[in-house]
Design a protein around this motif. Structure first.
Motif, short mmCIF file in Angstrom:
data_model
loop_
_atom_site.label_atom_id
_atom_site.label_comp_id
_atom_site.label_asym_id
_atom_site.label_seq_id
_atom_site.Cartn_x
_atom_site.Cartn_y
_atom_site.Cartn_z
N GLY A 121 24.72 48.35 66.79
CA GLY A 121 24.80 49.31 67.87
C GLY A 121 25.64 50.53 67.51
N PRO A 122 25.83 51.49 68.42
CA PRO A 122 25.34 51.45 69.81
C PRO A 122 23.83 51.58 69.89
N PHE A 123 23.27 51.06 70.97
CA PHE A 123 21.83 51.08 71.14
C PHE A 123 21.46 51.96 72.33
N GLY A 124 20.46 52.76 72.13
CA GLY A 124 19.95 53.62 73.19
C GLY A 124 18.47 53.83 72.99
N GLU A 125 17.85 54.44 73.96
CA GLU A 125 16.42 54.70 73.85
C GLU A 125 16.21 55.89 72.93
N GLY A 126 15.70 55.65 71.75
CA GLY A 126 15.50 56.71 70.78
C GLY A 126 14.10 57.28 70.81
N THR A 127 13.89 58.29 70.00
CA THR A 127 12.56 58.87 69.85
C THR A 127 11.78 58.02 68.85
N PRO A 128 10.45 58.15 68.82
CA PRO A 128 9.67 57.39 67.83
C PRO A 128 10.13 57.65 66.40
N GLU A 129 10.60 58.87 66.12
CA GLU A 129 11.04 59.22 64.77
C GLU A 129 12.31 58.49 64.37
N GLN A 130 13.06 57.99 65.36
CA GLN A 130 14.31 57.32 65.07
C GLN A 130 14.13 55.83 64.79
N GLY A 131 12.94 55.33 64.95
CA GLY A 131 12.68 53.95 64.59
C GLY A 131 13.23 52.93 65.58
N TYR A 132 13.41 51.75 65.07
CA TYR A 132 13.78 50.59 65.88
C TYR A 132 15.17 50.78 66.50
N GLN A 133 15.30 50.62 67.81
CA GLN A 133 16.55 50.89 68.51
C GLN A 133 16.95 49.75 69.44
N ILE A 142 9.65 39.42 69.56
CA ILE A 142 8.33 38.82 69.72
C ILE A 142 8.38 37.66 70.69
N ARG A 143 9.39 36.80 70.56
CA ARG A 143 9.48 35.63 71.44
C ARG A 143 9.71 36.05 72.90
N ASP A 177 -0.90 48.42 75.94
CA ASP A 177 -1.03 49.57 75.06
C ASP A 177 -0.74 50.87 75.81
N SER A 178 -1.24 50.98 77.02
CA SER A 178 -1.06 52.19 77.82
C SER A 178 0.22 52.16 78.66
N ALA A 189 6.19 49.18 74.98
CA ALA A 189 5.63 49.87 73.82
C ALA A 189 6.14 49.28 72.51
N THR A 190 7.41 48.89 72.49
CA THR A 190 7.99 48.32 71.27
C THR A 190 7.37 46.96 70.96
N PHE A 191 7.24 46.13 71.97
CA PHE A 191 6.63 44.81 71.76
C PHE A 191 5.18 44.94 71.32
N PHE A 192 4.40 45.73 72.06
CA PHE A 192 2.99 45.86 71.71
C PHE A 192 2.83 46.50 70.34
N GLY A 193 3.65 47.50 70.04
CA GLY A 193 3.56 48.16 68.74
C GLY A 193 3.82 47.20 67.59
#
Length: 253
Positions: A121-133, A142-143, A177-178, A189-193
């Motif tokens: 951390g720290p963890f926050g909602e990032g942009t897609p370009e920032q990767g896994y957050q 996944i679980r 997906d949507s 979005a993160t799980f489905f992606g």
């Protein structure tokens, strides 16, 4: 997974997979997650599994068995990959190529455990370009995502996900997906992606990692596999299509 079809001018799902495979199959001879070694991912060369979770889990995966997923989770994953890449006239589906086993091995190995992820951390909602957050490892994500979707399906369809019809399963995946479904524990979005990413990886990865059974996906796109030496093929196949039985890593050992 696109919810639009070719009649609307989009590239179809199967065409997308063929394009993806043609461009990226060479990289898929190793798991795209990249953190787990072959020893963590596959059973010994005898084909025997190291262990089975339960007898019921064996029925899902034949002689392989599941190392990470329990019976309910393995049923979900099999139905999910079958929905994302179904069998059709172009080629086999993800379920029959063992993609569920690939995902199971990834989750049980170093990649699923987050061995190479920064999780402090720290963890926050990032942009897609920032990767896994997220503070969760991929296996935790996944679980938790499977549990979230299972609760949603039970509430709205009075069924398990793998108990739904093909049409209803596709509808649930389209809603994920949507982002029409808001999951309570993980970002939708993160799980489905991640689920889609792992499904595509397993479909095109080297068979030693559990998916792409019989190198069928490579055969579908005409990828020759892990054979890295083609000097002797240049002249015989000059201006001709190169066709060969694909080779996996274990074929070269």
């Amino acid at each position: 997974m696109s919810t639009r079809d070719k009649s609307q001018g989009d590239v179809g799902r199967r065409d997308f997979l063929k394009l993806f495979g043609a461009a990226g199959a060479a990289a898929s001879t190793l798991p795209l997650g990249g953190s787990a070694s072959a020893g963590e991912m596959v059973a010994p060369a005898t084909g025997k599994p190291r262990h089975h979770s339960t007898d019921a889990a064996k029925s899902h995966a034949g002689d392989w068995g599941y190392e990470f997923f329990n019976v309910d989770e393995s049923g979900f994953i099999e139905a999910a990959v079958d929905t994302l890449i179904p069998s059709d006239s172009t080629g086999p589906g993800a379920k029959e190529l063992g993609v569920a086993i690939y995902i199971d091995r990834q989750m049980a190995g170093g990649y699923g455990k987050g061995d190479r992820l920064y999780l402090e951390g720290p963890f926050g909602e990032g942009t897609p370009e920032q990767g896994y957050q997220l503070p969760m490892t991929p296996s935790e994500l996944i679980r938790a995502g499977i549990a979230d979707v299972s609760v949603y399906v039970q509430k709205n369809h009075k069924s398990t996900f793998d108990g739904l019809s093909e049409k209803d399963r596709a509808a649930v995946m389209a809603d994920l997906d949507s982002k029409k479904v808001e999951l309570p524990t993980v970002p939708t979005a993160t799980f489905f992606g991640l689920l889609l990413q792992l499904t595509i990886e397993g479909y095109f990865a080297d068979p030693m990692y559990g998916g792409n059974k019989g190198r069928a996906a490579w055969k579908m796109i005409g990828f020759p596999g892990a054979d890295a030496m083609y000097m002797d093929k240049i002249e015989p196949f000059r201006n001709k299509p190169y066709t060969a039985e694909p080779k996996g890593i274990q074929d070269l050992i």
